[in-house]
Design an enzyme around this catalytic site. Structure first.
Site, PDB file in Angstrom:
ATOM      1  N   HIS B  81       0.867  -1.180   0.000  1.00 25.77           N
ATOM      2  CA  HIS B  81       0.000   0.000   0.000  1.00 25.77           C
ATOM      3  C   HIS B  81       0.902   1.227   0.000  1.00 25.77           C
ATOM      4  O   HIS B  81       1.628   1.461   0.970  1.00 25.77           O
ATOM      5  CB  HIS B  81      -0.911  -0.007   1.232  1.00 25.77           C
ATOM      6  N   ARG B  83      -0.290   4.369  -0.597  1.00 22.63           N
ATOM      7  CA  ARG B  83      -1.101   5.452  -0.004  1.00 22.63           C
ATOM      8  C   ARG B  83      -1.259   6.705  -0.880  1.00 22.63           C
ATOM      9  O   ARG B  83      -1.947   7.629  -0.462  1.00 22.63           O
ATOM     10  CB  ARG B  83      -0.553   5.878   1.363  1.00 22.63           C
ATOM     11  N   ASP B 324       2.521  -6.923   2.492  1.00 24.17           N
ATOM     12  CA  ASP B 324       1.271  -6.224   2.841  1.00 24.17           C
ATOM     13  C   ASP B 324       1.613  -4.926   3.572  1.00 24.17           C
ATOM     14  O   ASP B 324       0.952  -4.531   4.543  1.00 24.17           O
ATOM     15  CB  ASP B 324       0.326  -7.109   3.674  1.00 24.17           C
ATOM     16  N   HIS B 328       0.835   3.505   8.486  1.00 23.88           N
ATOM     17  CA  HIS B 328      -0.108   4.370   9.205  1.00 23.88           C
ATOM     18  C   HIS B 328       0.707   5.330  10.060  1.00 23.88           C
ATOM     19  O   HIS B 328       1.726   4.939  10.633  1.00 23.88           O
ATOM     20  CB  HIS B 328      -1.039   3.550  10.102  1.00 23.88           C
TER      21      HIS B 328
END
Lengths: 329, 447
Positions: B81, B83, B324, B328
């Site tokens: 990811h 983002r 994965d 965050h």
């Protein structure tokens, strides 16, 4: 053991029997204070305690506040609705701001399991868990155990039955952790939908039939049906729950005459407990509440340094030393 | 180790040399399950020119000292990811691809759950353009299978593929209806791209926040049962029986899922599967301190699940390991456990976790273990990566298989630091990463 070797009280899990007994013995010596005409001692004079309640509470909050006042601590109450949490402030910022005001203890009640552990890892101030999610409610566990011990003496081998929603109950967990450590024979009883996975690994017996569960019991502790916590249907109707797991006059007939009936409150009369049982002489529900204040006095006293501090109080000349043994555990 | 010669340069001092030789290396060739000691690798115009034993005899090319390190095809991660667009405070394509090459990954496939969701060609083109400008790892976008990943309407596969999408997925969410899964598979068959499913039955997960088991009971946290993953996987495999199109199961976490995939492969269904390093390194008992960096979806499972996943990797049921990588921001993770977002970063630790948890305990030989992060994931998405033969792109990773290192909390190139491996000692460390012949790790420090 005469003093506590921990900064925080987060739960009864992992606590030794000796440590639990320190809490109980200290509670016994504090209980008498609340019987006096002048219900106040200077034990925590100069200490500042914040009661940070993110969930509604009558008993626990009043109990902590009275305990703080009777020990002469300065107490501040903050509830979710009147705090900056409604403005979106995080738990971390709320707690760090309170700590910046040089407080000694935060008593926290929070809907999220682990919230007190999170604060304890961030703060130098002591953290007392006043109930976190479905995890633990250690002072409730201690006051239940104290009440049992007052009535039954040594708890080893005594049969204690916990009835109701075990899955969502922090009171059940703290009772189980503490009672199993003290050698009691703990049975949990309730509908299978309210039994969490692997509960038997905590050293308890599961009995689905209430009448069989209460047979030979020395005490039955009824957990509240937490209507607000149930996001899915765990039983068909309150009426059916009351008829299968509610304690009533009929259940009493299957119990030993001296078996105690306990409830952490607030009670749903007519659901998990009938009016007659709640008001019967078997019930020690209000004794639990009285003991709650003493348990919280003992907890705050021990967390604030206990015997260490008393020594300081007797020698006015001595500069107050930082309490020893305050490393996080 | 060959003593360093005066004429050989350190790879860290690489400066835009186009044609050069890396001498004194151990070549790991996962596709052919081979390891060659004392080799040298020649690079010309961004491609591998030769892979040969002994010392280099080429006078016309600069020679760099490989220092006895292992050299492998650049690592391939088909589930990250990045983002961007939309959540640049967590990660950008620049910081995410820097993290990738720092961890030895030269090719990454990024999931479409950006803001907006990568469900149209302009977003796919944007990602590719940004990755080219960044100039670190190669980025292959995975497009959303349904508009907004809402599971209601197919996205425009034709134009998405033309823009550069290599697969479709609604990762982060399962495709809720069996009928839509069938439509996605049927429509994807036209474009020869796999559908990647995030297998989760939301009605079974309900409001769970960790694996359901004794630990969730102890901690008073709501559990997510293992069958939440298996219900969705089993349903998709049943659909797959009538529509035989490449289907890839994302981040497998349970023993039951390994068994379902093993059986499906035995029956010849076109299924591939991945798992992630955190499912191999941890089990749910590690959540005892309410560490939000271990809050991941699917959740870290039980000991039995961890063992079954390793077994599945050994016997080939699980095809590959993906990070994965889910960045965050610190303030998002420093909250109550149940309020924390799911996910952990992984690009900079995945290789070392593979070495520590698969190679070191003797579960797999180094070439087999590396095939899980090179040729095998490349094959799942048909990416031009994962090989170390003359003619292949010069995407290469040099590593020390023995070096032990402690993961420091501020040691990341990723913009976010939410790693559950902080403080752990890992084995094996990436030293240099080469993309199309450029030693991109040499330029990392200058960005």
């Amino acid at each position: 053991m005469t003093e506590l070797d921990r900064k925080d009280l987060l739960g009864l899990e992992g606590m030794s029997a000796e440590e639990i007994e320190l809490f109980l013995d200290t509670t016994a010596s504090f209980k008498e204070i609340s019987e006096r005409t002048v219900k106040k001692v200077p034990a925590l004079r100069g200490k500042t305690i914040v009661n940070l309640f993110f969930e509604p509470s009558t008993r626990t909050r009043a109990s902590f506040e009275l305990a703080e006042k009777r020990l002469s601590a300065d107490a501040v109450n903050i509830s979710k609705s009147t705090s900056s949490v409604v403005k979106g402030e995080s738990l971390r910022d709320t707690a760090e701001n309170l700590q910046a005001m040089k407080i000694d203890v935060i008593v926290i009640r929070h809907a999220a399991s682990g919230a007190p552990h999170f604060l304890a890892s961030l703060l130098d101030a002591s953290v007392v868990n006043a109930g976190d999610g479905a995890h633990e409610h250690p002072t409730q566990g201690l006051l239940d155990i104290f009440t049992l011990r007052e009535n039954l003496g040594d708890l080893s081998g005594r049969k204690i039955v916990i009835v109701g929603d075990i899955a969502h109950s922090r009171v059940a967990r703290s009772n189980i952790f503490g009672l199993v450590t003290l050698g009691a024979d703990v049975t949990v009883c309730g509908p299978p939908t309210m039994m969490p996975v692997g509960i038997e690994k905590l050293g308890v017996t599961i009995e689905r039939n209430l009448l069989r569960a209460v047979e030979d019991a020395d005490a039955v502790n009824l957990m509240r049906i937490q209507l607000e916590r149930q996001k899915v249907s765990l039983f068909p109707t309150l009426a059916e729950y009351a008829s299968v797991y509610g304690m009533n006059r009929e259940t009493l007939r299957h119990m030993k005459p001296e078996c105690l009936v306990m409830h952490p409150g607030p009670m749903n009369r007519g659901v998990e407990i009938s009016q007659e049982v709640a008001d019967s002489d078997r019930a020690v529900i209000l004794e639990q509440v009285t003991n709650g204040v003493a348990v919280r006095m003992a907890t705050l006293y021990l967390i604030c340094g206990g015997a260490q501090r008393e020594k300081v109080l007797t020698d006015e000349e001595e500069v107050e030393a930082p309490p020893a043994n305050r490393e996080a555990v | 180790m060959t003593p360093r010669k005066e004429s050989m340069k350190d790879l860290a001092s690489w400066e835009n040399e186009k044609d050069y030789v890396i001498a004194n290396v151990t070549v790991v060739d996962p596709s052919n399950n081979r390891i060659h000691d004392g080799y040298h690798v020649g690079i010309k115009e961004g491609r591998i020119a030769f892979v040969e034993p002994g010392k280099p005899q080429v006078a016309s090319m600069s020679v760099f000292d490989g220092g006895g390190l292992h050299i492998a095809p650049g690592f391939v991660d088909i589930h990250v990811h990045l983002r961007e667009p939309g959540q640049e405070y967590k990660e950008t394509i620049l910081t995410g691809t820097r993290a990738a090459v720092a961890g030895g990954f030269t090719s990454v496939a990024c999931m479409p759950n950006t803001d907006p969701v990568a469900d149209e060609n302009s977003i796919v083109e944007f990602i590719i353009k940004k990755a080219k400008i960044a100039g670190f790892a190669k980025v292959y976008p995975i497009a959303a299978a349904t508009v907004g990943s809402k599971g209601e309407k197919l996205t425009e596969f034709a134009s998405l593929v033309e823009a550069g999408a290599v697969a479709v997925s609604d990762d982060g969410h399962p495709v809720a209806s069996a009928q839509m899964v069938r439509r996605v598979l049927e429509y994807a068959s036209n474009y020869n791209i796999p559908f990647i499913e995030h297998c989760e039955d939301m009605s079974a997960s309900a409001n769970g926040v960790m694996n359901e088991g004794f630990t969730s009971t102890r901690l008073g946290l709501t559990g997510i049962p293992g069958y939440s993953e298996q219900i969705c996987l089993a349903r998709d495999l049943l659909v797959l029986q009538s529509v035989e199109v490449p289907f890839h199961a994302a981040h497998m976490s349970t023993k039951g899922s390994v068994e379902l995939i093993r059986e499906a492969k035995r029956r010849g269904l076109p299924v591939t599967a991945e798992t992630a390093p955190h499912y191999l390194a941890f089990d749910d008992t590690d959540l005892g301190t309410y560490d939000t960096n271990l809050k991941i979806n699917p959740p870290i499972r039980g000991v039995e699940d961890r063992e079954a996943l390793i077994e599945g990797l050994i016997d080939g049921t699980i095809d590959c390991i993906v990070s994965d990588h889910a960045p965050h921001a610190a303030h998002e993770k420093q909250v109550e456990f149940e309020n924390a977002p799911n996910g952990a970063i992984g690009l900079e630790t995945t290789f070392s976790v593979v070495m520590t948890h698969l190679v070191k305990p003797g579960h797999m030989a180094i070439a087999d273990a590396l095939s899980l992060i090179t040729n095998k994931p490349a094959k799942v998405l048909n990416l031009p990566a994962g090989g170390i033969q003359p003619g292949d792109a010069a995407d290469l990773t040099l590593f020390d298989p023995k070096e032990e290192w402690v993961v420091g909390k501020d040691d990341f190139h990723s913009k976010s630091h939410n790693s559950p491996f902080i403080g752990q000692t890992l084995n094996g460390r990436v030293k240099h990463t080469i993309v199309d012949g450029s030693v991109v790790t040499a330029t990392l420090m200058h960005v």
